[in-house]
Design an enzyme around this catalytic site. Structure first.
Site, PDB file in Angstrom:
ATOM      1  CB  CYS A 252      -0.909  -0.036   1.229  1.00 30.48           C
ATOM      2  SG  CYS A 252      -1.773   1.513   1.557  1.00 30.48           S
ATOM      3  CB  CYS A 255       0.320   1.880   4.062  1.00 30.86           C
ATOM      4  SG  CYS A 255      -1.411   1.335   3.975  1.00 30.86           S
TER       5      CYS A 255
END
Length: 326
Positions: A252, A255
């Site tokens: 991600c 993230c």
């Protein structure tokens, strides 16, 4: 009687921590009428299994009459001899035992009197004379509360002025002892309550210390299973801390963008619990929180979700932490 035991000037803390058990103070009592316990051999008692004929009853009554005459002349030992003869002839008579007990009271032999009154009250549980003699004998031995109880029973059955006179001496002592006992019962209960409270506080402090150690103040804690997550959330609840549950994934991009901020915020808010879950590593945790996208942040207090944030919004993340951490 007087003495120095319990110190009313000690503080609660001194009483609780310094003493295993405080020493009771003595009670000021009027003991002017107390006598030394008699240790004579037990007096002769009647045999309840013998047959009491009419002739024996008459002979017992005659012996009792002689005893009454001896008492009126002040010959108490002679009265005891006549009453003992009467008791052996008619051992089922409560009044004979109670009468001999009253003579033993006059002779200041309280133990002998109590022995006779026990026999009298076993035969007749409503013997006023038995209760009266036992009460007076117990008073001689300094058994004030027991004496008062017996004398009140005797008075309720058959009141007389002598009972009232004895009660005037006995009741003040009995009352003081009762008040003294109640006072120390209250003090002991309070001591036990404070001891239990201290133990609860110690246990709570130990739990908080364990929880604080497990929560690694100022650090991000990696979560790898549901059991581990429950343990950390429980620790956060015990220490009344806000917990932030951060769901992330290695693939991600957002993230990776926000993770350094999450780490720096952990250092900035050491009293907040920062938990991090990789949804691919801890799939059971992600499933239990119904994670559909990352990054996702859940704010938990006392085991309940109070807020959440989905997405890599640095400003919103820090504002929510500041809002809920206070």
């Amino acid at each position: 009687m007087s003495g120095s035991g319990f110190n009313a000037n000690k503080t609660d803390l001194e009483m609780d921590y310094d003493d295993d058990d405080f020493v009771e103070s003595d009670v000021e009592l009027d003991e002017s009428d107390i006598v030394a316990p008699d240790d004579d051999p037990p007096q002769k008692m009647g045999n309840p299994s013998i047959e009491v004929t009419e002739e024996k009853q008459e002979a017992a009554q005659m012996a009792k009459s002689k005893a009454v005459n001896a008492m009126s002349e002040g010959n108490l030992d002679e009265a005891i001899d006549h009453l003992t003869e009467a008791i052996t002839l008619n051992p089922g008579s409560a009044i004979l035992y109670a009468t001999r007990a009253s003579v033993f009271v006059k002779l200041k032999k309280p133990n002998a009197a109590i022995h006779d009154t026990e026999a009298a009250l076993q035969i007749n549980p409503d013997s006023a004379k038995g209760y009266k003699a036992r009460g007076m004998a117990r008073a001689m031995l300094g058994k004030w509360e027991e004496a008062a109880s017996d004398l009140h029973v005797a008075s309720n059955i058959d009141h007389d002025e002598e009972i009232s006179m004895v009660l005037k001496k006995v009741e003040p002592n009995a009352r003081k002892l009762d008040e003294h006992r109640r006072k120390y019962q209250r003090l002991r209960k309070e001591k036990e309550r404070k001891k239990a409270e201290r133990e609860r506080q110690r246990q709570h402090a130990a739990e908080e210390l364990d929880a604080s150690t497990a929560l690694k103040d100022g650090q991000v804690i990696g979560i790898h299973s549901r059991a581990e997550l429950e343990s950390k959330l429980n620790a956060a609840s015990r220490t009344s801390r806000l917990a932030i549950l951060y769901f992330t994934a290695t693939w991600c991009g957002p993230c990776r963008f926000i993770s350094p901020l999450f780490t720096s915020l952990a250092a900035k808010y050491p009293n907040v619990v920062f938990l991090k879950v990789d949804i691919d590593e801890a799939r059971d945790v992600a499933a239990s929180w119904n994670i559909s996208s990352v990054p996702a942040f859940f704010f938990v207090r006392d085991g309940k979700e109070v807020d959440k944030l989905v997405g890599a919004d640095k400003g919103s993340l820090e504002r929510k932490i500041a809002q809920h951490a206070g």
